[in-house]
Design a protein around this motif. Sequence first.
Motif, short mmCIF file in Angstrom:
data_model
loop_
_atom_site.label_atom_id
_atom_site.label_comp_id
_atom_site.label_asym_id
_atom_site.label_seq_id
_atom_site.Cartn_x
_atom_site.Cartn_y
_atom_site.Cartn_z
N TYR A 1 0.89 -1.21 -0.20
CA TYR A 1 0.03 0.08 0.06
C TYR A 1 0.65 1.22 -0.11
CZ TYR A 1 0.93 -0.55 5.17
OH TYR A 1 1.59 -0.50 6.28
N GLU A 2 0.39 2.28 -0.47
CA GLU A 2 0.78 3.65 -0.35
C GLU A 2 -0.38 4.56 0.05
OE1 GLU A 2 2.90 5.38 -3.85
OE2 GLU A 2 4.34 3.23 -4.03
N ILE A 3 0.25 5.68 0.97
CA ILE A 3 -1.09 6.42 1.30
C ILE A 3 -0.79 7.96 1.14
CG2 ILE A 3 -1.93 7.22 3.65
CD1 ILE A 3 -1.03 4.47 4.90
N ASP A 4 -1.79 8.56 0.57
CA ASP A 4 -1.61 9.87 0.14
C ASP A 4 -2.62 10.55 1.27
OD1 ASP A 4 -1.16 12.36 -0.88
OD2 ASP A 4 -2.76 11.95 -2.49
N SER A 5 -2.47 11.87 1.60
CA SER A 5 -3.42 12.66 2.54
C SER A 5 -3.91 13.88 2.03
CB SER A 5 -2.50 13.05 3.74
OG SER A 5 -1.94 11.78 4.26
N VAL A 6 -5.18 14.20 2.33
CA VAL A 6 -5.82 15.33 1.99
C VAL A 6 -6.53 15.82 3.14
CG1 VAL A 6 -6.06 14.64 -0.39
CG2 VAL A 6 -7.97 14.12 1.29
N TYR A 7 -7.04 17.35 3.08
CA TYR A 7 -7.42 17.84 4.38
C TYR A 7 -8.88 18.20 3.91
CZ TYR A 7 -8.86 21.23 7.90
OH TYR A 7 -9.67 21.69 8.98
N GLN A 8 -9.85 18.05 4.70
CA GLN A 8 -11.20 18.30 4.42
C GLN A 8 -11.93 18.76 5.92
OE1 GLN A 8 -13.50 15.02 2.77
NE2 GLN A 8 -12.66 14.99 0.75
N THR B 1 -6.28 7.00 -0.05
CA THR B 1 -6.34 8.56 0.23
C THR B 1 -7.18 8.61 1.71
OG1 THR B 1 -6.32 8.90 -1.97
CG2 THR B 1 -6.88 10.83 -0.40
N LYS B 2 -6.39 9.30 2.56
CA LYS B 2 -7.05 9.38 3.79
C LYS B 2 -6.94 11.06 4.05
CE LYS B 2 -2.95 9.69 6.87
NZ LYS B 2 -2.22 9.31 8.14
N ILE B 3 -8.12 11.24 5.37
CA ILE B 3 -8.13 12.54 5.68
C ILE B 3 -7.17 12.77 6.84
CG2 ILE B 3 -9.71 14.33 7.28
CD1 ILE B 3 -10.76 13.57 4.41
#
Length: 263
Positions: free
Chosen positions: A69-76, A104-106
């Motif tokens: 797995y690879e994880i990217d992050s975004v802000y909401q 993709t996680k918060i």
Amino acid sequence: MSKFFSYLGTSAFRKTLIGGLIFIVILFAGVYFGLRIYTKHGDTQEVPTLKGLDINQALNVLNKAGLEYEIDSVYQMDSQPGLVIDQDPDPKVHVKSARTIYLTKITQSAPEIAFPEVVDKTFIEASAILKNHSLKIADTSYINDIARDVVLEVKFAGQPVQPGRMVPKGSNITLILGNGRGNTDVDIPNLIGLPLNEAKFALAGLGLAMGSVSFNSMDRDTSGSIIVAQNPDTSSSIISIGSAIHVTLGKPTSVPVDSLQLP
């Protein structure tokens, strides 16, 4: 030419031909089975549903399935930090073992943005600008100024904030607005029912003056009298400092105020 055809009939040629054919068969077999092993042909599994899970739960599922797995992050804003909101490939898709799943996680940390210019904008304009920059209006307050509903100052965390300053996305902003009054304007007080001396005291505290004093009857005794009418009245809302308010006195049992006429 006759020697060439003669060579084709020799045992040496037959051995060479057979050897070449065996080499080709072995080569193709090696490539075929090698590709099957390399591509893990037939070794597939279904991608689990990870959207909506906490990132730690999602990683446990992937580890048990033997998937990378690879994880990217975004802000909401107003979203749960650590929540998985997207995955690639999608759930139920069949992939090879050890396939990399992209999540993709918060993120909990809000990215910073440059504060926009909202001073001298109307409240409606400022609201739209702040919303477009993912900022919230936490509170509004009004001060005396002839510019009605126009932003005069902006505060973040209780301190004035200037355009271009970096602030966290989703921050609460306080707007200071003009109330449409000049610095020399005050609310007209309601003097009805007050004795004359109390009315004078109230007016002095607001920077206003007592104007003409009239009576609604022939009784000119101020003792026991109260104000039964005033001009201007509270329907005018505001008045300039230093202005006078004219009053009419009467006894508490005097005629109704609505029937009174000021000079």
